[in-house]
Scaffold this active site. Structure first.
Site, short mmCIF file in Angstrom:
data_model
loop_
_atom_site.label_atom_id
_atom_site.label_comp_id
_atom_site.label_asym_id
_atom_site.label_seq_id
_atom_site.Cartn_x
_atom_site.Cartn_y
_atom_site.Cartn_z
N ASP A 19 -15.70 -2.29 -4.84
CA ASP A 19 -15.73 -3.61 -4.19
C ASP A 19 -17.16 -4.13 -4.28
O ASP A 19 -18.10 -3.36 -4.46
CB ASP A 19 -15.31 -3.50 -2.72
CG ASP A 19 -14.81 -4.82 -2.16
OD1 ASP A 19 -13.58 -4.99 -2.01
OD2 ASP A 19 -15.64 -5.70 -1.86
N CYS A 76 -3.00 -13.32 -4.98
CA CYS A 76 -2.69 -13.90 -3.66
C CYS A 76 -2.89 -15.42 -3.65
O CYS A 76 -2.99 -16.01 -2.59
CB CYS A 76 -3.50 -13.23 -2.57
SG CYS A 76 -5.27 -13.39 -2.79
N ARG A 103 0.85 -1.21 0.00
CA ARG A 103 0.00 0.00 0.00
C ARG A 103 0.88 1.25 0.00
O ARG A 103 0.61 2.22 -0.69
CB ARG A 103 -0.90 -0.01 1.25
CG ARG A 103 -1.91 -1.13 1.23
CD ARG A 103 -2.69 -1.19 2.53
NE ARG A 103 -3.62 -2.31 2.50
CZ ARG A 103 -3.78 -3.19 3.48
NH1 ARG A 103 -3.09 -3.08 4.60
NH2 ARG A 103 -4.66 -4.16 3.36
N ASN A 115 -19.50 -5.53 -9.28
CA ASN A 115 -18.63 -6.63 -9.67
C ASN A 115 -17.50 -6.04 -10.52
O ASN A 115 -17.75 -5.33 -11.49
CB ASN A 115 -19.45 -7.64 -10.48
CG ASN A 115 -18.58 -8.76 -10.99
OD1 ASN A 115 -17.60 -8.55 -11.72
ND2 ASN A 115 -18.93 -9.96 -10.62
N ASP A 158 -6.41 -5.81 -6.72
CA ASP A 158 -6.06 -6.73 -5.62
C ASP A 158 -7.20 -7.73 -5.40
O ASP A 158 -7.86 -7.72 -4.36
CB ASP A 158 -5.78 -5.91 -4.35
CG ASP A 158 -5.34 -6.80 -3.19
OD1 ASP A 158 -4.88 -7.93 -3.43
OD2 ASP A 158 -5.45 -6.34 -2.03
N1 SAH Z 1 -7.23 -4.37 -1.43
C1 SAH Z 1 -7.77 -4.78 -0.15
C2 SAH Z 1 -7.95 -6.27 -0.01
C3 SAH Z 1 -8.76 -6.91 -1.11
S1 SAH Z 1 -9.39 -8.47 -0.68
C4 SAH Z 1 -6.91 -4.24 0.98
O1 SAH Z 1 -5.92 -3.54 0.73
O2 SAH Z 1 -7.21 -4.53 2.12
C5 SAH Z 1 -10.43 -8.79 -2.02
C6 SAH Z 1 -11.68 -7.95 -2.07
O3 SAH Z 1 -12.35 -8.26 -3.27
C7 SAH Z 1 -12.69 -8.18 -0.96
O4 SAH Z 1 -12.95 -6.97 -0.32
C8 SAH Z 1 -13.95 -8.69 -1.66
O5 SAH Z 1 -15.14 -8.17 -1.09
C9 SAH Z 1 -13.75 -8.18 -3.06
N2 SAH Z 1 -14.37 -8.93 -4.16
C10 SAH Z 1 -14.42 -10.26 -4.33
N3 SAH Z 1 -14.96 -10.57 -5.53
C11 SAH Z 1 -15.24 -9.39 -6.14
C12 SAH Z 1 -15.79 -9.03 -7.42
N4 SAH Z 1 -16.14 -9.95 -8.31
N5 SAH Z 1 -15.92 -7.72 -7.71
C13 SAH Z 1 -15.55 -6.77 -6.82
N6 SAH Z 1 -15.03 -7.05 -5.63
C14 SAH Z 1 -14.87 -8.34 -5.28
#
Ligand code: SAH
Length: 418
Positions: free
Chosen positions: A273, A362, A235, A301, A322
């Site tokens: 998100d 990840c 970050r 989405n 991410d």
């Molecule tokens: N970048 C964040 C962590 C991301 S974790 C940080 O720095 O803390 C992955 C995220 O993707 C979760 O918040 C989850 O709600 C979201 N997510 C999962 N599938 C998704 C989709 N199809 N579209 C948008 N968001 C999604």
């Protein structure tokens, strides 16, 4: 102690650092160990390889916790947690901060995750009526503390839960310990999901500091253990490219990347998100950090929304991707590769020339080589050239063990799109 003898050559991978012994690698088990029992692992010649937790109900039949210590008793956990803590103090300094205290196999405690959160407790009604903003309240309170959010992801640590909780309590003196074993991998160990308070008390929210910003987190019911600690350094790295730029933070969760980018002087931040709860916390975090005017949240989405942004003719100077782990096993690897490709391809198209893409994966199933190949393919298909600025991984409180690739899971590439 029960002896588990491996088939010829099956000890090599274990001696090279991998702690898992699969059912088909075992020649024989002497006696009938109870589920979760300690067993002595020997190679085909009868030499001791190490000591492991036995699970008759898992394909991972035994998980090595030590090469030399026979018993995983109280003293074992004290030593393991102290060693884990000493390493983190070396990396991060003496000042208490939110950290992954124990990272399972990589800290020699197979299946145990302990995330420690340092901050101020916040309660349900703190933000109602004409009370001062939460951040101000927190600054005035002297109840700063440590809370632990714990996952028991193997049978070996599950049956030793009481000992582990006792040791955590004594060593770290937290105000509360909460269990977050609501992880699907528990099923592979023959365990049901399990959550709840294990000790002390846990507030509705904790207001903690990371990278000089304030974040309100929900330890008891936020995603995973409440916060993704592994991205801390990434970050910070991403925020270096944010000043003056229009930023898109895809899969923003509670805004770990967004808030920092906004604080670093981004012209605007669009945070996307699919989780309502995560975005609600993100908006509160924007208030805590005085960046409400910079950040816009969108619940959508990611795949659909990237397409919409393209149709709208939007352009960005910095995009962060991410996503959650698309590949949960070998079988889903091909689908995952397609998913990563599509996301990255669309992001590259949305970047202005010279724009920066911070892109993560990840899933340990997606190797660094595969991920880099996906990025190269996406660049080719979007007719862009990439300049690799930074090759990054998880932060140091999630140590990587050589020979145990599962511990080397996070890929983070920072590329400039020309
Ligand atoms: N970048 C964040 C962590 C991301 S974790 C940080 O720095 O803390 C992955 C995220 O993707 C979760 O918040 C989850 O709600 C979201 N997510 C999962 N599938 C998704 C989709 N199809 N579209 C948008 N968001 C999604």
């Amino acid at each position: 102690m029960t002896v588990v003898t491996l088939k010829p050559k099956e000890d090599i991978r274990i001696r090279r650092g991998h702690p898992w012994i699969y059912d088909n690698e075992i020649a024989r088990v002497e006696g009938e160990p109870e589920p979760g029992d300690e067993v002595e692992v020997r190679d085909a010649r009868g030499l001791v390889v190490g000591y492991a937790f036995f699970n008759p109900n898992s394909k991972i039949r035994a998980r090595v916790y030590s090469r030399t210590a026979k018993h995983a008793d109280e003293e074992f956990f004290v030593r393991a947690f102290e060693a884990a803590h000493a390493w983190r103090r070396l990396c991060f300094g003496e000042k208490p901060m939110s950290l992954r205290f124990v990272y399972g196999e990589a800290d020699s405690v197979p299946g145990l995750i302990v995330d420690g959160f340092v901050g101020e407790p916040l309660h349900e009604d703190d933000n109602e009526g004409d009370k001062p903003p939460i951040a101000q309240q927190a600054a005035q309170s002297d109840s700063k503390g440590l809370w632990l959010s714990v996952q028991f992801l193997s049978l070996g640590v599950e049956v030793r839960k009481a000992t582990i909780v006792g040791v955590l309590q004594k060593l770290f003196n937290p105000k509360g310990i909460v269990e977050r074993s609501d992880a699907p991998v528990r099923a592979l160990e023959g365990l049901p999901e399990s959550t709840g308070l294990l000790w002390g008390s846990v507030p509705t929210r904790v207001l903690m500091e990371e990278n000089g910003a304030l974040f309100e987190i929900d330890i008891a019911s936020g995603q995973k253990t409440g916060w993704f600690l592994d991205q801390r350094a990434n970050r910070r790295a991403a925020a270096r490219y944010a000043a003056g730029r229009r930023v898109l933070d895809m899969f923003c969760n509670q805004g770990g990347f967004s808030i920092l980018a906004a604080k670093a002087g981004a012209a605007s931040v669009l945070s996307v998100d699919s989780s309502t709860e995560a975005l609600e916390l993100l908006r509160r975090n924007a208030v805590h950090n005085g960046v409400v005017d910079t950040i816009t949240t969108v619940e959508a989405n990611a795949f659909d929304y990237l397409r919409d942004l393209e149709k709208m003719g939007q352009r960005f100077g910095l995009i962060i991707l991410d996503p959650p782990a698309f590949a949960k096993n070998r079988a889903s690897l091909e689908g995952a590769r397609r998913g990563y490709k599509e996301l990255n391809l669309r992001a590259m198209r949305l970047l202005e020339r010279g724009g920066v893409l911070v892109t993560c994966s990840c899933s340990h199933w997606v190797s660094p080589q595969i991920f880099d190949a996906v990025l190269a393919d996406a660049a080719f298909d979007s007719n862009r050239r990439l300049r690799l600025l930074e090759e990054r991984t998880q932060d140091l409180d999630h140590p990587i063990v050589v020979g145990y690739d599962e511990s080397r899971y996070l890929k983070c590439r920072i590329v400039q799109v020309l």
